[in-house]
Enzyme design. Structure first.
Site, short mmCIF file in Angstrom:
data_model
loop_
_atom_site.label_atom_id
_atom_site.label_comp_id
_atom_site.label_asym_id
_atom_site.label_seq_id
_atom_site.Cartn_x
_atom_site.Cartn_y
_atom_site.Cartn_z
N PRO A 1 0.77 -1.29 -0.19
CA PRO A 1 -0.10 -0.01 -0.31
C PRO A 1 0.87 1.21 0.17
CG PRO A 1 -0.96 -1.37 1.71
CD PRO A 1 0.40 -2.13 1.04
N ASN A 2 0.34 2.35 -0.70
CA ASN A 2 0.81 3.65 -0.97
C ASN A 2 2.14 3.66 -1.58
OD1 ASN A 2 -1.29 4.82 0.61
ND2 ASN A 2 -0.47 3.91 2.56
N ARG B 1 5.03 11.12 -2.06
CA ARG B 1 4.51 10.87 -0.53
C ARG B 1 5.78 10.97 0.43
NH1 ARG B 1 4.02 5.09 2.10
NH2 ARG B 1 3.16 5.71 4.11
N TYR C 1 10.71 9.04 2.48
CA TYR C 1 10.81 7.95 1.36
C TYR C 1 11.55 8.27 0.24
CZ TYR C 1 7.01 6.02 4.39
OH TYR C 1 6.40 5.52 5.42
N ASN D 1 8.36 -5.36 -0.64
CA ASN D 1 8.15 -4.19 0.26
C ASN D 1 6.54 -4.10 0.76
OD1 ASN D 1 7.73 -1.77 1.71
ND2 ASN D 1 9.16 -0.55 0.20
N ALA E 1 2.75 -0.64 4.98
CA ALA E 1 2.31 -0.96 6.31
C ALA E 1 1.77 -2.20 6.57
CB ALA E 1 0.86 0.01 6.44
N HIS F 1 3.38 -4.65 9.30
CA HIS F 1 3.23 -4.76 10.67
C HIS F 1 1.72 -5.61 11.00
CE1 HIS F 1 6.32 -1.89 10.33
NE2 HIS F 1 5.55 -1.03 9.41
N ASP G 1 1.04 -15.22 5.80
CA ASP G 1 0.63 -16.70 5.87
C ASP G 1 0.94 -17.03 4.33
OD1 ASP G 1 0.26 -16.81 8.40
OD2 ASP G 1 -1.94 -17.09 8.20
N GLU H 1 12.65 -9.21 2.23
CA GLU H 1 11.90 -8.06 2.49
C GLU H 1 12.86 -6.58 2.42
OE1 GLU H 1 8.74 -8.08 5.52
OE2 GLU H 1 9.66 -6.54 6.56
N HIS I 1 12.82 -2.24 2.75
CA HIS I 1 12.13 -1.03 3.19
C HIS I 1 12.88 0.13 2.90
CE1 HIS I 1 9.05 -3.07 5.37
NE2 HIS I 1 9.97 -3.97 5.79
N LEU I 2 12.42 1.25 2.50
CA LEU I 2 12.96 2.45 2.07
C LEU I 2 13.73 3.17 3.42
CD1 LEU I 2 10.46 3.88 -0.41
CD2 LEU I 2 12.66 2.99 -1.08
N SER I 3 12.74 3.24 4.35
CA SER I 3 13.34 3.74 5.48
C SER I 3 13.44 2.74 6.51
CB SER I 3 12.15 4.68 6.24
OG SER I 3 10.95 3.69 6.59
N ARG J 1 12.24 4.49 13.18
CA ARG J 1 11.13 5.38 13.01
C ARG J 1 10.55 5.64 14.37
NH1 ARG J 1 8.49 4.98 7.72
NH2 ARG J 1 7.12 6.61 8.72
N ARG K 1 6.01 0.47 14.17
CA ARG K 1 6.49 0.18 12.70
C ARG K 1 7.98 -0.65 13.26
NH1 ARG K 1 5.01 3.21 8.62
NH2 ARG K 1 3.77 5.30 8.83
#
Length: 152
Positions: free
Chosen positions: A10-11, A18, A23, A74, A77, A80, A87, A98, A100-102, A107, A112
């Site tokens: 998402p996003n 954003r 990011y 990635n 959200a 979490h 699953d 996996e 993540h940008l940040s 955080r 997070r």
């Protein structure tokens, strides 16, 4: 040909606009092109999918189950709280990395700091901006083809 499924949660479709202070300004299209360029140099194929819906990501995993050798994800959200996504990933027999940008551990929001999807991944690359994706792809290559030379 080795096929890697790249999943963006998402996003992530609005990367570049954003919260650039968190990011960065690199767009998702630019990230996907960088991944395809690197992968094609190895003779690999990238299938990249972005969705704001957990079920759509799960459907993508299930529809590609038999034809992929690895997953780069990635989850956004869903990292979490995406138990269904976790699953679906756990059911795979291919390596998962996996990204993540940040740096999720740095955080401000405590929620997070934990990744439920990361629990089923070989590893997590976090905090290097768009380069996290390339580092994650390099890690997948090392897992899938341990005899490969380091990236140039």
């Amino acid at each position: 040909m080795t096929t890697i499924l790249v999943l963006h949660g998402p996003n992530l479709s609005i990367l570049g606009r954003r919260q650039p202070e968190i990011y960065g300004t690199t767009t998702l299209e630019t990230i996907d092109e960088a991944l395809r360029s690197r992968a094609s140099a190895w003779g690999w194929e990238i299938i990249a999918v972005q969705s704001n819906h957990e079920g759509a990501l799960i459907d993508t995993i299930e529809s590609h189950y038999e034809r992929i050798e690895g997953v780069l994800i990635n989850p956004g959200a869903l990292t979490h709280y995406g138990l269904s996504l976790r699953d679906a990933l756990a059911a795979l027999t291919v390596p998962i990395v996996e990204v993540h940008l940040s740096n999720i551990h740095a955080r401000a929001e405590e929620w997070r700091h934990h990744s439920i999807t990361g629990e089923v991944a070989k590893g997590i690359v976090s905090g290097f901006g768009w380069r996290s994706y390339l580092l994650g792809l390099d890690a997948l290559r090392g897992i899938i083809d341990p005899g490969a030379s380091p990236p140039a």
